[in-house]
Design an enzyme around this catalytic site. Structure first.
Site, short mmCIF file in Angstrom:
data_model
loop_
_atom_site.label_atom_id
_atom_site.label_comp_id
_atom_site.label_asym_id
_atom_site.label_seq_id
_atom_site.Cartn_x
_atom_site.Cartn_y
_atom_site.Cartn_z
N HIS A 81 -3.96 -15.48 -1.75
CA HIS A 81 -3.98 -14.42 -2.49
C HIS A 81 -2.38 -14.03 -2.22
CE1 HIS A 81 -5.08 -10.58 -4.17
NE2 HIS A 81 -4.15 -9.78 -3.25
N ASP A 160 -14.79 -1.95 -4.79
CA ASP A 160 -13.42 -2.00 -4.85
C ASP A 160 -12.80 -1.53 -6.25
OD1 ASP A 160 -10.60 -2.79 -3.76
OD2 ASP A 160 -10.77 -4.22 -5.43
N ARG A 167 -7.46 4.94 -6.89
CA ARG A 167 -6.34 4.97 -5.85
C ARG A 167 -5.15 4.81 -6.75
NH1 ARG A 167 -6.85 -0.17 -2.57
NH2 ARG A 167 -4.73 0.38 -1.96
N SER A 182 -9.15 -3.82 0.56
CA SER A 182 -9.32 -4.07 -0.72
C SER A 182 -9.17 -5.77 -0.96
CB SER A 182 -8.36 -3.60 -1.55
OG SER A 182 -8.23 -3.93 -2.81
N LYS A 186 -12.48 -8.82 -1.18
CA LYS A 186 -12.86 -9.76 -2.07
C LYS A 186 -12.61 -11.37 -1.97
CE LYS A 186 -9.58 -7.27 -4.32
NZ LYS A 186 -8.69 -6.47 -5.19
N1 URA Z 1 -4.42 -5.93 -4.40
C1 URA Z 1 -5.53 -5.85 -4.18
O1 URA Z 1 -6.32 -6.51 -4.52
N2 URA Z 1 -5.91 -4.50 -3.56
C2 URA Z 1 -4.93 -3.63 -3.16
O2 URA Z 1 -5.00 -2.52 -2.45
C3 URA Z 1 -3.49 -4.17 -3.33
C4 URA Z 1 -3.27 -5.24 -3.96
#
Ligand code: URA
Length: 407
Positions: A81, A160, A167, A182, A186
């Site tokens: 990621h 999320d 947000r 967040s 995931k």
């Molecule tokens: N990427 C995400 O998935 N969540 C965040 O809060 C910031 C970047």
């Protein structure tokens, strides 16, 4: 009462798991209002969360939806990621590299809300490419080609999805605990065994300093450890755009050039770094040895052919990635050395051209974007080409004088 929970966080006090669960799950279920959750998120931004609150809230996020299980697929599954930035198309290069070395990769990516598209948007610039694979299709694809790049299933961390959207419009994206929760919720729900994180800092990134990136990386590593997931992170700068292309189809074409053997530069180096770490984790080998393997599959085109297979398996054709043929060129007004290419300004320009979305409802024009002709450190003369803008259906755009700092 919801109001009492918000007030506790306003005073910087500890929230119990029950309190977190009642307000966050209440929001997902529609029983807590936008204004109440906005208020709590701002209180979290200002007063933070302690480790126990972070671990509890991550768990609540994960359990808000399905947790994928790919344990019947042989081999150590590694995910990656990136915290994102301008011109970041590393996934397109890394997934085929790692898969061509026999490591199964199930990459679930998102769409972009911001200056440019996300990985999924970039892939959709390839004609026919499908990003909505079912869990069954994911399993089949792994058996057939060893890798898949797909959108997140609707039921993966639904909490999320709603919190992130809120947000985004309430100036609460920059909280390190909220970012960590967040991302890691995931990644854990997506079922990989090991996770490599590319944490960015700088002008075009979520956090601005190296120290903040370090804090974010180590927090995500601690969250991973709670779920017995090995997490490694690297930190990279996002003050200037990554590579030379910004915009969906253009970025896919740049990724293809690297897969076909083009070497050198920040984009190539970052891809090799991330891929080597993933291979080192998956095979439990030294990073230097993993790097040699990565370079080999780039040199012998195995990674390129793996990408072709992945794209074909998902309905796309790498020969069919249209870009606009309407080009506007920007030349240098003076001579000197390029000291800075402002990633944020480049992002804003690419959004103006139509390569990103201002709101969830916006559509992206995959064929537009920017190709930089110079990098930081290059010397230029007056009238040298700085960048080409690929434009479409647009009458008016402004090129800021603040993009290139030339001294
Ligand atoms: N990427 C995400 O998935 N969540 C965040 O809060 C910031 C970047």
């Amino acid at each position: 009462m919801i109001k009492d929970i918000i007030d506790k966080k306003r005073r910087g006090l500890f929230l119990t798991r029950d309190e977190l669960e009642s307000i966050f799950m209440g929001y997902l279920n529609g029983n807590v209002k936008d204004y109440q959750m906005s208020s709590l998120l701002m209180a979290i931004c200002i007063n933070g969360l302690c480790k126990e609150e972070i671990f509890n809230l991550t768990d609540i996020f994960i359990k808000s939806g399905e947790v994928l299980d790919f344990s019947d697929i042989d081999g150590v599954k590694v995910d990656k990621h990136s915290t994102g930035g301008i011109g970041d198309k590393t996934t397109l290069v890394i997934v085929p590299i790692v898969a061509s070395l026999g490591i199964p990769v199930i990459k679930m990516s998102g769409r972009g809300l911001g200056y440019t598209g996300g990985t999924i948007d970039k892939l959709e610039s390839i004609k026919g490419f499908r990003i909505d694979l079912t869990n069954e299709e994911i399993n089949d694809s792994i058996k057939k080609v060893g890798a898949v790049i797909t959108g997140q299933t609707a039921n993966l961390v639904p909490l999320d999805k709603v919190i992130y959207a809120l947000r985004d419009v309430t100036a609460t994206t920059s909280s390190i605990p909220l970012i960590a929760i967040s991302i890691m919720s995931k990644k854990i729900a997506a079922g990989a065994d090991k996770i490599l994180l590319d944490v960015k800092y700088g002008k075009g990134a979520l956090v601005s300093t190296y120290e903040e990136a370090l804090e974010l990386g180590s927090l995500m590593q601690e969250i991973g450890a709670k779920y017995n997931k090995e997490v490694r992170y690297i930190i990279s700068s996002m003050n200037s755009p990554l590579g030379k292309c910004i915009g969906n189809a253009l970025e896919v074409r740049e990724a293809l050039e690297v897969l076909k053997g083009e070497k050198g530069g920040d984009f190539y180096n970052l891809c090799v770094d991330i891929a080597s770490n993933m291979v080192s984790m998956a095979k439990n080998i030294e990073i230097d040895y993993a790097k040699k393997m990565v370079e080999e599959v780039l040199n012998n085109n195995k990674a390129y052919y793996k990408f072709v297979d992945i794209v074909k398996n998902q309905g796309g054709d790498v020969e069919n990635i249209p870009i606009s043929d309407n080009i506007y060129r920007v030349y240098s007004k003076n001579s000197g050395t390029i000291k800075e290419i402002d990633a944020l300004e480049i992002g804003k320009l690419s959004l103006m051209l139509g390569a990103g979305r201002k709101s969830k409802e916006d559509t992206i024009d995959y064929s537009v974007g920017i190709v930089l002709n110079v990098k930081v450190g290059d010397k230029v003369n007056t009238n040298d080409l700085l960048m080409s803008l690929y434009i479409n259906n647009i009458n008016k755009f402004e090129v800021s004088d603040n993009i290139f700092k030339i001294e």
